[in-house]
Design a protein around this motif. Sequence first.
Motif, PDB file in Angstrom:
ATOM      1  N   GLY A 213       0.785  -1.223   0.000  1.00 44.80           N
ATOM      2  CA  GLY A 213       0.000   0.000   0.000  1.00 44.80           C
ATOM      3  C   GLY A 213       0.820   1.277   0.000  1.00 44.80           C
ATOM      4  N   ARG A 214       2.158   1.172  -0.097  1.00 43.14           N
ATOM      5  CA  ARG A 214       2.987   2.380  -0.092  1.00 43.14           C
ATOM      6  C   ARG A 214       2.778   3.189  -1.373  1.00 43.14           C
ATOM      7  NH1 ARG A 214       7.278   4.666   2.411  1.00 43.14           N
ATOM      8  NH2 ARG A 214       8.826   5.778   1.143  1.00 43.14           N
ATOM      9  N   TYR A 215       2.621   2.505  -2.506  1.00 43.66           N
ATOM     10  CA  TYR A 215       2.344   3.168  -3.782  1.00 43.66           C
ATOM     11  C   TYR A 215       0.956   2.749  -4.243  1.00 43.66           C
ATOM     12  CZ  TYR A 215       7.299   4.325  -3.818  1.00 43.66           C
ATOM     13  OH  TYR A 215       8.528   4.814  -3.506  1.00 43.66           O
ATOM     14  N   VAL A 216       0.138   3.735  -4.666  1.00 42.62           N
ATOM     15  CA  VAL A 216      -1.281   3.489  -4.922  1.00 42.62           C
ATOM     16  C   VAL A 216      -1.693   3.678  -6.375  1.00 42.62           C
ATOM     17  CG1 VAL A 216      -1.906   4.064  -2.558  1.00 42.62           C
ATOM     18  CG2 VAL A 216      -1.842   5.878  -4.285  1.00 42.62           C
ATOM     19  N   ASN A 217      -0.802   4.178  -7.238  1.00 37.40           N
ATOM     20  CA  ASN A 217      -1.226   4.410  -8.619  1.00 37.40           C
ATOM     21  C   ASN A 217       0.000   4.460  -9.529  1.00 37.40           C
ATOM     22  OD1 ASN A 217      -2.871   4.837 -10.785  1.00 37.40           O
ATOM     23  ND2 ASN A 217      -3.343   6.965 -10.322  1.00 37.40           N
ATOM     24  N   ILE A 218      -0.233   4.093 -10.830  1.00 30.86           N
ATOM     25  CA  ILE A 218       0.783   4.204 -11.881  1.00 30.86           C
ATOM     26  C   ILE A 218       0.178   5.053 -12.993  1.00 30.86           C
ATOM     27  CG2 ILE A 218       2.175   2.971 -13.559  1.00 30.86           C
ATOM     28  CD1 ILE A 218       2.102   0.547 -11.742  1.00 30.86           C
ATOM     29  N   GLN A 219       0.835   6.149 -13.343  1.00 34.85           N
ATOM     30  CA  GLN A 219       0.319   7.062 -14.359  1.00 34.85           C
ATOM     31  C   GLN A 219       1.231   7.034 -15.575  1.00 34.85           C
ATOM     32  OE1 GLN A 219      -0.051  10.882 -12.454  1.00 34.85           O
ATOM     33  NE2 GLN A 219      -1.828  10.264 -11.237  1.00 34.85           N
ATOM     34  N   PHE A 220       0.607   7.036 -16.766  1.00 28.70           N
ATOM     35  CA  PHE A 220       1.345   6.968 -18.019  1.00 28.70           C
ATOM     36  C   PHE A 220       0.931   8.139 -18.900  1.00 28.70           C
ATOM     37  CE2 PHE A 220       1.273   5.507 -22.483  1.00 28.70           C
ATOM     38  CZ  PHE A 220       2.641   5.378 -22.679  1.00 28.70           C
ATOM     39  N   ASP A 221       1.907   8.973 -19.290  1.00 24.22           N
ATOM     40  CA  ASP A 221       1.618  10.126 -20.128  1.00 24.22           C
ATOM     41  C   ASP A 221       2.681  10.215 -21.217  1.00 24.22           C
ATOM     42  OD1 ASP A 221       0.731  12.460 -21.202  1.00 24.22           O
ATOM     43  OD2 ASP A 221       1.554  13.752 -19.643  1.00 24.22           O
ATOM     44  N   LYS A 222       2.280   9.887 -22.438  1.00 22.40           N
ATOM     45  CA  LYS A 222       3.194   9.886 -23.588  1.00 22.40           C
ATOM     46  C   LYS A 222       4.399   9.000 -23.303  1.00 22.40           C
ATOM     47  CE  LYS A 222       1.686  14.386 -25.354  1.00 22.40           C
ATOM     48  NZ  LYS A 222       2.076  15.731 -25.751  1.00 22.40           N
ATOM     49  N   ASN A 223       5.569   9.608 -23.164  1.00 25.47           N
ATOM     50  CA  ASN A 223       6.782   8.808 -22.985  1.00 25.47           C
ATOM     51  C   ASN A 223       7.254   8.792 -21.536  1.00 25.47           C
ATOM     52  OD1 ASN A 223       6.823   8.361 -25.724  1.00 25.47           O
ATOM     53  ND2 ASN A 223       8.055  10.186 -26.130  1.00 25.47           N
ATOM     54  N   THR A 224       6.389   9.162 -20.612  1.00 30.21           N
ATOM     55  CA  THR A 224       6.784   9.255 -19.202  1.00 30.21           C
ATOM     56  C   THR A 224       5.886   8.363 -18.361  1.00 30.21           C
ATOM     57  OG1 THR A 224       7.460  11.542 -19.531  1.00 30.21           O
ATOM     58  CG2 THR A 224       7.157  10.807 -17.252  1.00 30.21           C
ATOM     59  N   LEU A 225       6.506   7.676 -17.397  1.00 28.20           N
ATOM     60  CA  LEU A 225       5.769   6.818 -16.477  1.00 28.20           C
ATOM     61  C   LEU A 225       6.082   7.279 -15.061  1.00 28.20           C
ATOM     62  CD1 LEU A 225       5.267   3.044 -16.696  1.00 28.20           C
ATOM     63  CD2 LEU A 225       6.057   3.978 -14.546  1.00 28.20           C
ATOM     64  N   GLN A 226       5.041   7.491 -14.248  1.00 28.51           N
ATOM     65  CA  GLN A 226       5.203   7.939 -12.888  1.00 28.51           C
ATOM     66  C   GLN A 226       4.396   7.050 -11.950  1.00 28.51           C
ATOM     67  OE1 GLN A 226       3.927  12.088 -13.128  1.00 28.51           O
ATOM     68  NE2 GLN A 226       6.063  12.763 -13.065  1.00 28.51           N
ATOM     69  N   VAL A 227       4.870   6.918 -10.700  1.00 30.66           N
ATOM     70  CA  VAL A 227       4.134   6.186  -9.669  1.00 30.66           C
ATOM     71  C   VAL A 227       3.741   7.172  -8.584  1.00 30.66           C
ATOM     72  CG1 VAL A 227       5.232   3.986 -10.136  1.00 30.66           C
ATOM     73  CG2 VAL A 227       6.269   5.522  -8.483  1.00 30.66           C
ATOM     74  N   VAL A 228       2.578   6.924  -7.946  1.00 27.66           N
ATOM     75  CA  VAL A 228       2.036   7.834  -6.944  1.00 27.66           C
ATOM     76  C   VAL A 228       2.075   7.134  -5.596  1.00 27.66           C
ATOM     77  CG1 VAL A 228       0.075   9.241  -6.242  1.00 27.66           C
ATOM     78  CG2 VAL A 228       0.535   8.856  -8.675  1.00 27.66           C
ATOM     79  N   ARG A 229       2.717   7.787  -4.629  1.00 24.24           N
ATOM     80  CA  ARG A 229       2.799   7.219  -3.293  1.00 24.24           C
ATOM     81  C   ARG A 229       1.493   7.491  -2.542  1.00 24.24           C
ATOM     82  NH1 ARG A 229       8.194   8.831  -0.301  1.00 24.24           N
ATOM     83  NH2 ARG A 229       6.953  10.679   0.246  1.00 24.24           N
ATOM     84  N   ASN A 230       1.299   6.831  -1.391  1.00 26.68           N
ATOM     85  CA  ASN A 230       0.040   6.968  -0.653  1.00 26.68           C
ATOM     86  C   ASN A 230      -0.150   8.366  -0.062  1.00 26.68           C
ATOM     87  OD1 ASN A 230       1.937   6.859   1.349  1.00 26.68           O
ATOM     88  ND2 ASN A 230       1.304   4.838   2.142  1.00 26.68           N
ATOM     89  N   ASP A 231       0.910   9.193  -0.066  1.00 26.25           N
ATOM     90  CA  ASP A 231       0.750  10.584   0.363  1.00 26.25           C
ATOM     91  C   ASP A 231       0.560  11.511  -0.838  1.00 26.25           C
ATOM     92  OD1 ASP A 231       3.216  10.433  -0.761  1.00 26.25           O
ATOM     93  OD2 ASP A 231       4.330  11.206   0.961  1.00 26.25           O
ATOM     94  N   ARG A 232       0.200  10.907  -2.017  1.00 26.00           N
ATOM     95  CA  ARG A 232      -0.096  11.615  -3.279  1.00 26.00           C
ATOM     96  C   ARG A 232       1.145  12.246  -3.916  1.00 26.00           C
ATOM     97  NH1 ARG A 232      -5.497  11.920  -3.930  1.00 26.00           N
ATOM     98  NH2 ARG A 232      -6.820  11.712  -2.087  1.00 26.00           N
ATOM     99  N   GLN A 233       2.318  11.955  -3.431  1.00 30.46           N
ATOM    100  CA  GLN A 233       3.540  12.465  -4.058  1.00 30.46           C
ATOM    101  C   GLN A 233       3.921  11.563  -5.223  1.00 30.46           C
ATOM    102  OE1 GLN A 233       6.700  13.118  -1.298  1.00 30.46           O
ATOM    103  NE2 GLN A 233       8.062  14.033  -2.789  1.00 30.46           N
ATOM    104  N   LYS A 234       4.307  12.170  -6.347  1.00 29.02           N
ATOM    105  CA  LYS A 234       4.610  11.429  -7.565  1.00 29.02           C
ATOM    106  C   LYS A 234       6.124  11.253  -7.708  1.00 29.02           C
ATOM    107  CE  LYS A 234       0.511  13.038 -10.046  1.00 29.02           C
ATOM    108  NZ  LYS A 234       0.008  13.714 -11.276  1.00 29.02           N
ATOM    109  N   PHE A 235       6.515  10.089  -8.273  1.00 27.08           N
ATOM    110  CA  PHE A 235       7.924   9.802  -8.517  1.00 27.08           C
ATOM    111  C   PHE A 235       8.065   9.216  -9.922  1.00 27.08           C
ATOM    112  CE2 PHE A 235       7.266   9.509  -3.979  1.00 27.08           C
ATOM    113  CZ  PHE A 235       8.370  10.174  -3.434  1.00 27.08           C
ATOM    114  N   SER A 236       9.108   9.657 -10.617  1.00 30.24           N
ATOM    115  CA  SER A 236       9.436   9.000 -11.881  1.00 30.24           C
ATOM    116  C   SER A 236      10.184   7.703 -11.567  1.00 30.24           C
ATOM    117  CB  SER A 236      10.297   9.917 -12.747  1.00 30.24           C
ATOM    118  OG  SER A 236      11.536  10.164 -12.110  1.00 30.24           O
ATOM    119  N   VAL A 237      10.302   6.862 -12.584  1.00 28.16           N
ATOM    120  CA  VAL A 237      10.955   5.568 -12.364  1.00 28.16           C
ATOM    121  C   VAL A 237      12.405   5.745 -11.942  1.00 28.16           C
ATOM    122  CG1 VAL A 237      11.605   3.400 -13.468  1.00 28.16           C
ATOM    123  CG2 VAL A 237       9.395   4.422 -13.963  1.00 28.16           C
ATOM    124  N   VAL A 238      13.058   6.769 -12.493  1.00 24.55           N
ATOM    125  CA  VAL A 238      14.473   6.972 -12.181  1.00 24.55           C
ATOM    126  C   VAL A 238      14.689   7.362 -10.734  1.00 24.55           C
ATOM    127  CG1 VAL A 238      15.000   7.607 -14.555  1.00 24.55           C
ATOM    128  CG2 VAL A 238      14.365   9.390 -12.912  1.00 24.55           C
TER     129      VAL A 238
END
Length: 787
Positions: free
Chosen positions: A684-709
């Motif tokens: 439950g630490r990460y709650v979502n995976i977002q995909f936009d064009k050529n970028t992939l980001q994951v969303v933590r449970n505090d709504r903070q976004k991180f890129s894969v790198v």
Amino acid sequence: MKIKRLEISGFGRWSQEAFDLSDGMQVIFGQNESGKTTLRAFIVGALFGFPTKKNGHNVYDPKDGSQYGGSLILETDEGDVKITRLNRTKTTLTITRLINQTEIIDPEKWLKQKLSPLTREAFDDIFNFNQEDLTRISQIKSVDFQKLLLNIGAVGSTGWLDVMAEFDKSADKLFAPRANKRPLNIAIKEYENATEELHQKSAELDDFMLAEQALTDLESQQNEQEEKILTVSQQLQETQQLVQQYQLFESAKKIEIENVPSVDEKQVVQARRLQIEIDSLNDNILRHNEALKNIEVPHEVSDDNTDQMVLTKAQVAQRNLAVNTEKRTNLLKQKEQIEAQFEGDVPKGLTDSELQSLSSSNVYLLSTGALILILFVSIFIMHWPALWMVILSLIVTAGLFYKRQKKNQIRQMIQKAYSPLNIQNIKKIQPEVDQYEQQKMDIQSLNEQIEGQYDSLIQMIQPIALKLDIQILSDSLELTIAQLISVQQQESLSEQSKRSMYVQQQNQIVTEIQQQQEKLSEKLNEQKTIFKEYHVTDLHELQNTLDQYNKNEQLKQRYQDIMNQIDESTRQELLKYDDETQLLEQKEKQQKHLTILQKHAFELQSDIAHYKAQQEQRTSNDQFMMLQQDLANQKTELTQQFGEYLAKKMSVKWINQALQDASQNRFPKMQQLATDYFQKLTAGRYVNIQFDKNTLQVVRNDRQKFSVVELSTGTQEQLYVAFRLALSQVIKDIINMPILVDDGFVNFDLSRKQNVIALLTDIGRNQQVIYWTAAIHNEHFDKVIEL
């Protein structure tokens, strides 16, 4: 498709071995070098062909000389089949349907169709991975890992990403914007220096410069022409993709989906079961009616019950005799128990005075002392002479002494009579001694009753015993009476039993018919309720309704699957065309236009070659021409190197774009599943995976976004596992294969390993998962094979 059994003739360290695999999560446990990887290689080889020695592959030759190969037993949509591959160099493949033991005529074609569209490489990319895959993830750059995730939906993307990385690295070795020692940077610098030198001497060669200008114009036209060719080529490629997608789009438009009310398949199954029960009940009722007709009950015969009544009374009398006998036995035991406590005869009970004499002598001493004290006090008060006081004391003492001696004599007589009991037990046994005389009288009375009952009973049964020729056993009257009753009842019961049996059978059949009819009515009502709900009259109509509903649901799913393969922008483009003919006409026009452009480019190239030839002839012996030649050589070399650089960079771009296009058709559904899996894997630490064009980001449970790198290596591995497992689920409707995991999580900590095991177990409820591991100390598995 599920693997039910492995039968290995000879493969690596395994020879003449068989393993039964279960549905769901199947764990195969074994230490290092126990043959886990060999089993996984055997499964892949049996499905797609055994490996060869090319490129140094391990071919797993049997160590004991057994025949190479073995069999897999698979559960398919056509039933269970047995796939057998034998020999490595000249492999033979046979496939047998186990339901009727028949061999499939063309096994290679049949297996290829069943596994389509999978190849060995596609199977490895989707359903088969181990720790090496995760280790490779930790060794690549984070940005490259992001590209791998974005393109994981494209089968074979791993190999293309390696090619793309090699092209990019090779291009960077040729040129870098701020570098000075790269080959292309050096060539550009040398070209600029030669151009500068040439310009310094160009004033003397107007004609040459005019020609050079014309040549430059032609080259510029050629460049523009090449750009047009590239643009038209891209447009043609896009049109070709639209043609391919249009066929899918048209097939979806042709699907006719009707508004069919839903049907619960469980109720249809219930109706079928009720029909089977109804048919069975009707058959049972018919069979019972036939059996009832065949039963003939014999006429009742009259019996003389006099002897039976006498014997019944004799049984009652015998029970009374037994009761009195048992009472006498109990009284005798009690009497013997009392007598056993005495050495002689049982004495009579003690009177109250005798019981009092058994009391302690302390009372005597106390009373004597008290009396003497009273006398002394009285004499002292009355002032009697001392002599009188002594005389009175002696008289009182003598009287008390006499009384005490009398009591001692009585106590000794009692103790002698009650020997060997002590005084305490003598007092305690008095109630039993008092009952002793009464017990003797009761025993005498019972003896008289038993004697009378015995004589009466003998007189009662003797006539019947003589009649039936049975000897009376005086010591076992109960057995004699039982024998008399048995013999007397044999003849009468013989006929009665037959009639009772027939009547009982008849009644039982009638009862069963009634019960069957009640059940039949109940089942018919249940079935009518189901028919009424779906507005049908019989089971056939209900089945047709279900078939129509299932067919309509399949059409809906087919339509949705097709639409999922076509992205929204492509659908909007396809809506602009009335039919496929327009697309084909557009494709033909673009092809003709491309041909014209290529022809014009060829003509420009010929003109350029002609001008260059003239320039070389005009200045062949001139120093300027030598400079021009050097410049041309440098330009040619620079053009080639720059072309090589652009080709590699464009190849990187095209490969990346092609992989993204291939994965985006199934990416939405895969993204949803991967998000769910990633959330479970990270607790439950990460709650979502977002995909936009050529970028992939994951969303933590505090709504903070991180890129894969920005993710840690462990989290990147969890993300990779989530996408791999999600892809296997997305294409399950096309091809459903077991997931093979060979010690894939040895570097995970305990929490992460427990999360991924829980996820695999959950997936195993609907898809077979085979998990090889060398450590199961901290997990609990229901299905484990130990090697």
